[in-house]
Design an enzyme around this catalytic site. Structure first.
Site, PDB file in Angstrom:
ATOM      1  N   SER A  85      18.008  71.403  88.771  1.00 55.36           N
ATOM      2  CA  SER A  85      18.560  70.831  89.990  1.00 55.36           C
ATOM      3  C   SER A  85      17.477  70.295  90.922  1.00 55.36           C
ATOM      4  O   SER A  85      16.765  69.351  90.597  1.00 55.36           O
ATOM      5  CB  SER A  85      19.442  71.884  90.671  1.00 55.36           C
ATOM      6  N   ASP A 128       8.266  59.882  88.272  1.00 56.68           N
ATOM      7  CA  ASP A 128       8.675  58.479  88.321  1.00 56.68           C
ATOM      8  C   ASP A 128       7.700  57.624  89.130  1.00 56.68           C
ATOM      9  O   ASP A 128       7.528  56.434  88.851  1.00 56.68           O
ATOM     10  CB  ASP A 128      10.083  58.354  88.908  1.00 56.68           C
ATOM     11  N   LYS A 185      20.105  69.615  84.927  1.00 54.08           N
ATOM     12  CA  LYS A 185      21.258  69.680  85.825  1.00 54.08           C
ATOM     13  C   LYS A 185      21.172  68.518  86.813  1.00 54.08           C
ATOM     14  O   LYS A 185      20.416  68.561  87.779  1.00 54.08           O
ATOM     15  CB  LYS A 185      21.304  71.006  86.588  1.00 54.08           C
TER      16      LYS A 185
END
Length: 554
Positions: A293, A304, A318
């Site tokens: 999460s 990223d 998740k």
């Protein structure tokens, strides 16, 4: 037989036609109608069961079972929170509660203190790991459940609670004053060499970002030039805290995560809103299969933007967002309302709960359906299965004897006895289990049950079963018996062979008695494979550059 009508036939036909016309306006797919209809059926069913069922029923319990079964059909994260569980839910989301500040649990069939939190009433009053609960206020709790004992210990701040515990052969009694307990999201931070700081982030409750910020600023004041952020085993929590943690290292105005759901009201884009503390310091983020999460948002966003090197193993996967919705009678429902997407555009949700097989089981996203995305530097990353590390480190495997000693609580019990006999030990980073202390432990084990089956012995047992099933056993019986003699384990020999890892388990157990949760973390760092991998990478800027470029090979 003739039917007798009290109304003229023409009126009855008119009524039927009118009803038909009305129902024709009600689309069979109209969800509001379906909801109303089935709620009426459900309420009628409960009333009739209460009236007719042969035994007395508890309507509240029956409805609760029905609600939970219904929600289980959706996903594991959508859950009903009755009024009586609201305090527990608030603890999970805020990290705050009124109590004595101790983790409790059941060991060897007895409820006891597993970890007092430093600076809170239980620790301040001298309660210790291993203290077994006998009485709370006037209530004998020797046969109570862990949750019952937890409930008795909790209460409004500034109220008193009497606690009686058994410690070895002694009985200890203390009067505690409950306090507002705020559990830190960062149980430990420190320098692991002259230039490298380390922050252990265990949760994303309220103030997680503030806890990380304070730790990082303190480390910077100590002169660190690189950072290890550890989110292994972190189950996640509040999304906003994840965004703010990323903002510590990413420039203002950058997208961190977006949520997309069925309703416009849950669609949102979360961007960094402040200037970062440090946008250049080399960072390694430690992840594993239990990082989930919000932990995945932090790790994924930093990956990223090619802002950090991720080390460890693929995360849980998740990518679902939950919203808490108030219901009647002070109950709530935590419901999945959206999926989140990190800066590259990928959703890392690993299981598709909307599609189930004939047995009702949800399935993972197949590799063939995973999509490619790119990081800022053009590195290829995939969706649909968690966050994959830039540098994989296999999990540490322990020998069966070590598992047995831990599972049977023998290392735990030895830790208790050692603590009762020794007032102090050196700092966690300096403490080690000497050969003399290890030999004391081996002697202490004599006469205690901790037998086990090794992996090879288990494989041989399986081979015998298959051989008997396929009628080959008589032909290989002598060979198998010979193999069994050769691989038959000796507990005494295993205590020598696996001495180093058993010593490590002993060290962490003993350190926990004196230095609590933060001490255990500090003591484990020296022999932590992922930490050492991070140190190696962070000390080599060329290696960092190689990993974070599109040409890097995984």
């Amino acid at each position: 037989m003739k039917l007798s009508f009290k109304k003229p036939l023409i009126l009855i036909l008119a009524s039927v036609l009118t009803a038909g016309m009305l129902f024709s306006f009600v689309n069979k797919n109209d969800k509001l109608f379906a909801i109303a209809k089935n709620l009426d059926i459900f309420a009628s069913l409960i009333r009739e069961l209460d009236s007719y069922y042969v035994d007395d029923i508890d309507p509240e319990e029956l409805v609760s079972v029905g609600i939970n079964a219904m929600l289980e059909e959706l996903d594991p994260y959508t859950e009903f929170i009755p009024e009586e569980n609201s305090d527990e839910f608030r603890l999970l989301t805020t990290g705050e509660y009124g109590g004595v500040g101790a983790l409790i649990g059941n060991r060897t069939g007895t409820n006891m203190i597993l970890m007092p939190y430093r600076g809170f009433p239980a620790q301040a009053a001298g309660l210790r790991i291993g203290d077994q609960f006998l009485k709370i206020d006037t209530v004998d709790v020797t046969k109570k459940s862990t949750s019952d004992i937890s409930g008795l210990l909790k209460g409004p701040a500034n109220t008193s609670v009497f606690v009686q515990v058994k410690r070895g052969e002694d009985t200890v009694e203390v009067n505690l004053t409950r306090r507002k307990i705020v559990i830190s999201n960062v149980p430990y931070y420190g320098k692991i060499d002259d230039q490298t700081g380390y922050i252990k982030l265990t949760d994303f409750t309220t103030n997680a970002a503030s806890d990380v910020r304070k730790a990082f600023l303190d480390l910077k004041s100590q002169g660190i030039t690189r950072l290890v952020l550890d989110v292994r085993d972190n189950p996640g929590g509040i999304l906003k805290e994840a965004v703010e943690i990323v903002n510590l290292f990413i420039p203002k105005g950058k997208e961190v995560v977006r949520t997309i759901g069925k309703l416009e009201s849950v669609n949102a884009v979360y961007k960094t809103t402040k200037s970062p503390i440090d946008k250049d310091i080399p960072i390694a983020v430690l992840i594993n299969e239990r990082s989930a999460s919000a932990a995945e948002i932090v790790a994924g966003a930093l990956q990223d933007y090619d802002r950090a090197v991720l080390i460890g193993r693929k995360t849980f996967g998740k990518g679902l967002v939950q919203t808490t919705v108030p219901l009647s009678y002070n109950s709530q429902v935590k419901v999945t309302t959206a999926k989140y997407y990190i800066p590259s555009g990928r959703c890392i949700q690993a299981i598709d709960y909307s599609k189930k097989d004939e047995n009702g089981n949800s399935s993972s996203v197949p590799d063939s359906l995973r999509n490619e995305f790119k990081t800022k530097n053009g590195r290829i990353v995939l969706d649909g299965a968690g966050i994959e590390p830039d540098k994989k480190v296999d999990p540490k495997l322990f020998a069966p004897i070590t598992y047995s000693l831990v599972a049977r609580n023998l290392i735990f019990e030895f830790g208790n006895e050692f603590f009762w006999q020794n007032e102090s030990i050196v700092a966690p980073s300096e403490f080690s289990v000497s050969d003399e202390l290890y030999n004391e432990f081996v002697t202490w084990l004599e006469g205690k049950e901790y037998d086990y089956t090794t992996y090879v012995e288990k494989s041989l047992d399986d081979l015998v079963k298959y051989a008997e099933r396929e009628k080959y056993f008589d032909e290989i019986k002598e060979t198998i018996e010979d193999l069994k003699k050769k691989v038959s384990h000796s507990k005494e020999q295993d205590l020598i062979t696996f001495k180093s890892e058993i010593k490590e388990a002993l060290k962490e157990e003993l350190v926990s008695r004196y230095y609590y949760q933060e001490g255990v973390v500090e003591a484990s760092l020296k022999n932590d494979t992922e930490v050492n991998t991070a140190l190696s990478i962070l000390s080599n800027q060329q290696e960092i550059n190689r990993i974070l470029t599109a040409s890097a090979k995984k």
